[in-house]
Design a protein around this motif. Structure first.
Motif, mmCIF file in Angstrom:
data_model
loop_
_atom_site.group_PDB
_atom_site.id
_atom_site.type_symbol
_atom_site.label_atom_id
_atom_site.label_comp_id
_atom_site.label_asym_id
_atom_site.label_seq_id
_atom_site.Cartn_x
_atom_site.Cartn_y
_atom_site.Cartn_z
ATOM 1 N N SER A 104 -33.063 -16.778 -36.397
ATOM 2 C CA SER A 104 -33.328 -15.895 -37.535
ATOM 3 C C SER A 104 -32.795 -14.821 -36.645
ATOM 4 C CB SER A 104 -34.112 -16.492 -37.990
ATOM 5 O OG SER A 104 -35.126 -16.467 -37.156
ATOM 6 N N SER A 105 -32.687 -14.624 -35.248
ATOM 7 C CA SER A 105 -33.210 -13.630 -34.395
ATOM 8 C C SER A 105 -31.793 -13.018 -34.164
ATOM 9 C CB SER A 105 -33.612 -13.356 -33.419
ATOM 10 O OG SER A 105 -32.809 -14.621 -32.263
ATOM 11 N N ILE A 106 -30.174 -14.047 -34.656
ATOM 12 C CA ILE A 106 -28.808 -13.341 -34.722
ATOM 13 C C ILE A 106 -28.641 -11.985 -35.522
ATOM 14 C CG2 ILE A 106 -26.663 -13.791 -35.061
ATOM 15 C CD1 ILE A 106 -27.406 -16.600 -34.585
ATOM 16 N N SER A 107 -28.707 -10.607 -35.154
ATOM 17 C CA SER A 107 -28.307 -9.255 -35.912
ATOM 18 C C SER A 107 -26.986 -9.734 -36.516
ATOM 19 C CB SER A 107 -27.745 -8.391 -34.676
ATOM 20 O OG SER A 107 -28.553 -8.142 -33.755
ATOM 21 N N ASP A 108 -27.390 -9.396 -37.667
ATOM 22 C CA ASP A 108 -26.789 -9.431 -39.302
ATOM 23 C C ASP A 108 -25.207 -8.036 -38.979
ATOM 24 O OD1 ASP A 108 -25.117 -9.763 -41.354
ATOM 25 O OD2 ASP A 108 -26.776 -10.001 -42.213
ATOM 26 N N PRO A 109 -23.890 -7.691 -38.628
ATOM 27 C CA PRO A 109 -23.315 -6.370 -38.127
ATOM 28 C C PRO A 109 -23.010 -5.931 -39.777
ATOM 29 C CG PRO A 109 -21.998 -9.187 -37.853
ATOM 30 C CD PRO A 109 -23.970 -9.373 -38.060
ATOM 31 N N ILE A 119 -25.309 -18.375 -44.322
ATOM 32 C CA ILE A 119 -23.955 -18.777 -43.643
ATOM 33 C C ILE A 119 -23.954 -19.164 -42.046
ATOM 34 C CG2 ILE A 119 -22.189 -17.531 -42.667
ATOM 35 C CD1 ILE A 119 -22.364 -15.027 -44.816
ATOM 36 N N LEU A 120 -24.811 -19.186 -41.947
ATOM 37 C CA LEU A 120 -25.025 -20.101 -40.239
ATOM 38 C C LEU A 120 -25.517 -21.630 -40.113
ATOM 39 C CD1 LEU A 120 -27.038 -17.183 -38.075
ATOM 40 C CD2 LEU A 120 -24.098 -18.191 -38.012
ATOM 41 N N LYS A 140 -22.992 -13.737 -27.376
ATOM 42 C CA LYS A 140 -23.836 -13.443 -26.473
ATOM 43 C C LYS A 140 -25.582 -13.614 -27.532
ATOM 44 C CE LYS A 140 -22.476 -10.849 -22.618
ATOM 45 N NZ LYS A 140 -22.655 -9.681 -21.406
ATOM 46 N N GLU A 141 -26.032 -13.366 -28.626
ATOM 47 C CA GLU A 141 -26.164 -13.802 -29.512
ATOM 48 C C GLU A 141 -26.274 -15.463 -29.925
ATOM 49 O OE1 GLU A 141 -28.661 -10.058 -31.402
ATOM 50 O OE2 GLU A 141 -26.711 -10.649 -32.146
ATOM 51 N N LEU A 142 -25.515 -15.697 -30.345
ATOM 52 C CA LEU A 142 -25.012 -16.958 -30.790
ATOM 53 C C LEU A 142 -25.191 -17.856 -29.628
ATOM 54 C CD1 LEU A 142 -24.580 -18.241 -33.658
ATOM 55 C CD2 LEU A 142 -21.487 -17.986 -32.977
ATOM 56 N N ASN A 143 -24.890 -17.511 -28.825
ATOM 57 C CA ASN A 143 -25.305 -18.681 -27.355
ATOM 58 C C ASN A 143 -25.945 -18.607 -27.183
ATOM 59 O OD1 ASN A 143 -23.703 -20.397 -25.341
ATOM 60 N ND2 ASN A 143 -24.541 -18.543 -24.346
ATOM 61 N N GLY A 144 -27.303 -17.663 -26.585
ATOM 62 C CA GLY A 144 -28.358 -17.620 -27.162
ATOM 63 C C GLY A 144 -29.632 -18.756 -28.089
#
Length: 94
Positions: A12-17, A30-31, A85-89
């Motif tokens: 949930s912390s991943i930025s939505d572009p 989606i994720l 990087k966000e996705l990996n984290g």
């Protein structure tokens, strides 16, 4: 979400572009659908969409899907736009 161990919470912390006005599907949806589909053996965007359509009743127990399952093009476009990087984290935290 209510479950602190839910994969949705870790991502949930991943930025939505995306531009907000063009969003028919939440990034969480989606994720989560993508993650479940790949765990179940999906090997491409079409198979992720097929998985979502086949499991929509189950997915609706966890997700708000007012516009149904995203198309394979939506999965491709949105996930391709994410910061790796966000996705990996998020994967490492999960």
């Amino acid at each position: 979400m209510t479950n602190p161990n839910s994969p949705i919470d870790f991502f949930s912390s991943i930025s939505d572009p995306r531009v907000e006005r063009t969003q028919k599907h939440s990034l969480d949806s989606i994720l989560f659908i993508s993650l479940c589909a790949v765990i179940c053996g999906a090997e491409g965007w079409n198979e992720i969409e097929d998985y979502g359509n086949a499991k929509i009743d189950w997915l609706e127990k966890f997700l708000h899907l007012p516009n149904g399952i995203p198309s394979h093009d939506t999965f491709n476009r949105v996930i391709s736009m994410l910061d790796p990087k966000e996705l990996n984290g998020s994967f490492l935290a999960w």
